[in-house]
Motif scaffolding. Structure first.
Motif, PDB file in Angstrom:
ATOM      1  N   GLU A 184      31.875  24.868  10.382  1.00  0.00           N
ATOM      2  CA  GLU A 184      32.612  24.734  11.648  1.00  0.00           C
ATOM      3  C   GLU A 184      32.905  26.076  12.311  1.00  0.00           C
ATOM      4  OE1 GLU A 184      33.250  22.048  13.344  1.00  0.00           O
ATOM      5  OE2 GLU A 184      32.655  20.528  11.866  1.00  0.00           O
ATOM      6  N   GLN A 222      22.274  29.164  10.306  1.00  0.00           N
ATOM      7  CA  GLN A 222      22.740  30.150  11.286  1.00  0.00           C
ATOM      8  C   GLN A 222      23.273  31.406  10.594  1.00  0.00           C
ATOM      9  OE1 GLN A 222      24.767  26.962  14.104  1.00  0.00           O
ATOM     10  NE2 GLN A 222      25.616  28.972  14.489  1.00  0.00           N
ATOM     11  N   ARG A 251      29.263  20.314   8.909  1.00  0.00           N
ATOM     12  CA  ARG A 251      28.738  21.541   9.503  1.00  0.00           C
ATOM     13  C   ARG A 251      29.593  22.733   9.084  1.00  0.00           C
ATOM     14  NH1 ARG A 251      29.347  20.366  15.956  1.00  0.00           N
ATOM     15  NH2 ARG A 251      31.608  20.393  15.740  1.00  0.00           N
ATOM     16  N   HIS A 294      24.854  25.009  11.817  1.00  0.00           N
ATOM     17  CA  HIS A 294      23.927  24.855  10.698  1.00  0.00           C
ATOM     18  C   HIS A 294      24.128  25.973   9.685  1.00  0.00           C
ATOM     19  CE1 HIS A 294      21.597  21.575  12.125  1.00  0.00           C
ATOM     20  NE2 HIS A 294      21.257  22.183  13.243  1.00  0.00           N
ATOM     21  N   VAL A 309      30.189  26.970  14.949  1.00  0.00           N
ATOM     22  CA  VAL A 309      29.896  26.091  16.090  1.00  0.00           C
ATOM     23  C   VAL A 309      30.176  26.841  17.396  1.00  0.00           C
ATOM     24  CG1 VAL A 309      30.580  23.957  17.269  1.00  0.00           C
ATOM     25  CG2 VAL A 309      30.390  24.009  14.764  1.00  0.00           C
ATOM     26  N   ASP A 310      29.216  26.778  18.315  1.00  0.00           N
ATOM     27  CA  ASP A 310      29.369  27.350  19.665  1.00  0.00           C
ATOM     28  C   ASP A 310      29.621  28.854  19.692  1.00  0.00           C
ATOM     29  OD1 ASP A 310      28.866  25.058  21.021  1.00  0.00           O
ATOM     30  OD2 ASP A 310      30.972  24.440  21.146  1.00  0.00           O
ATOM     31  N   GLY A 332      24.978  26.324  22.475  1.00  0.00           N
ATOM     32  CA  GLY A 332      24.253  25.262  21.777  1.00  0.00           C
ATOM     33  C   GLY A 332      24.220  25.389  20.268  1.00  0.00           C
ATOM     34  N   GLU A 333      24.921  26.344  19.685  1.00  0.00           N
ATOM     35  CA  GLU A 333      24.843  26.471  18.229  1.00  0.00           C
ATOM     36  C   GLU A 333      25.707  25.400  17.571  1.00  0.00           C
ATOM     37  OE1 GLU A 333      23.022  30.620  17.050  1.00  0.00           O
ATOM     38  OE2 GLU A 333      25.210  30.639  17.096  1.00  0.00           O
ATOM     39  N   ARG A 334      25.084  24.748  16.565  1.00  0.00           N
ATOM     40  CA  ARG A 334      25.659  23.501  16.067  1.00  0.00           C
ATOM     41  C   ARG A 334      26.394  23.646  14.739  1.00  0.00           C
ATOM     42  NH1 ARG A 334      22.114  19.388  17.747  1.00  0.00           N
ATOM     43  NH2 ARG A 334      23.476  17.938  16.657  1.00  0.00           N
TER      44      ARG A 334
END
Ligand SMILES: Cc1cc2nc3c(=O)[nH]c(=O)nc-3n(C[C@H](O)[C@H](O)[C@H](O)COP(=O)(O)O)c2cc1C
Ligand SMILES: CCCCCCC(=O)C(=O)O
Length: 378
Positions: free
Chosen positions: A186, A201, A184, A198, A189-190, A194-196
């Motif tokens: 990194e 994004q 991912r 991707h 993230v968050d 809930g953002e993972r």
């Protein structure tokens, strides 16, 4: 064993999934600019001085307050875990060992805080910079800046040449649009609930303008470099809007195809900023002689992109370490051969555009097979 930067590419190609090879090697559309970057270095000649060198050459630089033991930066490249399991951790350890500034990509597969921790654990004083794509959601952008500041990054590199994603036709043909499962971005993230992390994004934002640079100047005290300014008028605007430096880059030919090689633009960009801010150049740097040419013409340092990815794929931390040692040795050797005792001795008179090129004759007339004279065949 790798003896040149190009050897790392050959070795990596043997190891990597061909889809990932295409992702790294590829550029936009016909890849004319990819080829132009390297070719531009080959066209220039060095004209050395003699009988004025020294036994030891000084390769240290200080760039916007960041000290480094060599004038070669690791330009930001995304997705290091795609080519080596430790990803950016391996890269930064090698950069730290060489005393080189690494610019962590916003799309790194290790979070910037962890990259910084790995650098600090080496006890090197090498600095980490952070590359940012300004996001249309300024709260998200501010959160990313905060992550870089908290990690201890000492400069921000804002990529401004990507209002839309470059047309990498190799990636399109290969259907390569995202990271494989388990990897991912990194840093993403968050950022919001809930953002993972991707890849999608990351918004490439055609609506960005100079007011966003003014805004960024207001939210951070870190030095800000703009990456991807190619027009001299934009270089003047960058100075007016408070940029502390430029990374003169065409994204390794991955954004707009057919733009000039960065080396060809260097004199115009230097003239536009008139010494007010430093210029770092990337695109096609593969040899110590390339570094010397760029610095002699007025760049403060250079960056390398693909070579780092190839070396990481070939040998992880050890591979990148050897790549940087190789470039350092080539640079040192070139300085000695140019009669320079350090980077400060590099001046534009050491670089020439060949004067001997034959003057092309008139266009060949239809019905003629005379290559230069254009006369009729009798
Ligand atoms: C695989 C790859 C990933 C890249 N990722 C980024 C990135 O995340 N951000 C960015 O600003 N530039 C990125 N770039 C562009 C590099 O920072 C740099 O401008 C370019 O690679 C320099 O040219 P070179 O590869 O000929 O050395 C990437 C380039 C490559 C090859
Ligand atoms: C939405 C894509 C983000 C990764 C961009 C990486 C990059 O700049 C490249 O040239 O590749």
């Amino acid at each position: 064993m790798q003896h040149t930067v190009h050897d790392f590419e050959a070795a990596a190609r043997d190891k990597l999934d061909p889809v990932h090879v295409d992702f790294i090697a590829g550029g936009a559309r016909d890849e004319i600019t990819v080829r132009a970057n390297e070719a531009a270095f080959g066209r220039l000649q060095l004209l050395p001085r003699v009988l004025r060198g020294s036994a030891v050459r000084d390769l240290d630089i200080t760039l916007l307050g960041s000290r480094a033991r060599m004038p070669v930066l690791l330009s930001p490249t995304a997705f290091h875990k795609l080519v080596y399991p430790e990803g950016e951790l391996a890269t930064v350890r090698a950069a730290a060992a060489a005393g080189a500034i690494m610019i962590a990509s916003m799309a790194s597969t290790v979070a910037v805080g962890e990259i910084a921790d790995a650098a600090r654990a080496t006890d090197s004083d090498a600095q980490l910079w952070f590359q940012l794509y300004i996001q249309p959601d300024l709260e998200i952008t501010e959160a990313l800046v905060r992550r870089a500041v908290d990690a201890g990054c000492t400069a921000l590199v804002v990529t401004v040449d990507s209002p839309v994603l470059g047309a990498g036709e190799r990636n399109r043909r290969n259907g390569f649009h995202d990271l494989p499962p388990g990897l991912r971005c990194e840093n993403l993230v968050d950022l919001r609930d809930g953002e993972r992390g991707h890849v999608r994004q990351i918004a490439m934002s055609p609506e960005l303008n100079w007011e966003h640079i003014d805004w960024l100047r207001g939210v951070t005290e870190l030095p800000v470099l703009l990456k991807g300014v190619l027009h001299p008028e934009d270089a003047r605007l960058a100075v007016r809007h408070g940029a502390d430096g430029l990374l003169l880059s065409n994204h390794g030919g991955r954004q707009l195809d057919t733009v000039p090689a960065t080396l060809e633009l260097l004199p115009e960009i230097l003239a536009a900023v008139a010494g007010r801010i430093p210029i770092v150049l990337d695109g096609g740097v593969r040899r110590g002689t390339d570094v010397v040419k760029a610095l002699a013409l007025g760049a403060s340092a250079v960056g390398i992109g693909r070579p780092v990815m190839w070396a990481l794929a070939q040998g992880g931390e050890e591979g990148v370490r050897r790549l940087l040692e190789l470039l350092r040795d080539e640079l040192d050797d070139t300085l000695a051969l140019c009669g320079a005792s350090g980077l400060a001795d590099l001046t534009p008179d050491l670089v020439r555009v060949p004067a001997w090129a034959p003057v092309p004759g008139p266009a060949v007339a239809p019905g003629s097979d005379h290559r230069f004279g254009g006369g009729a065949v009798v």
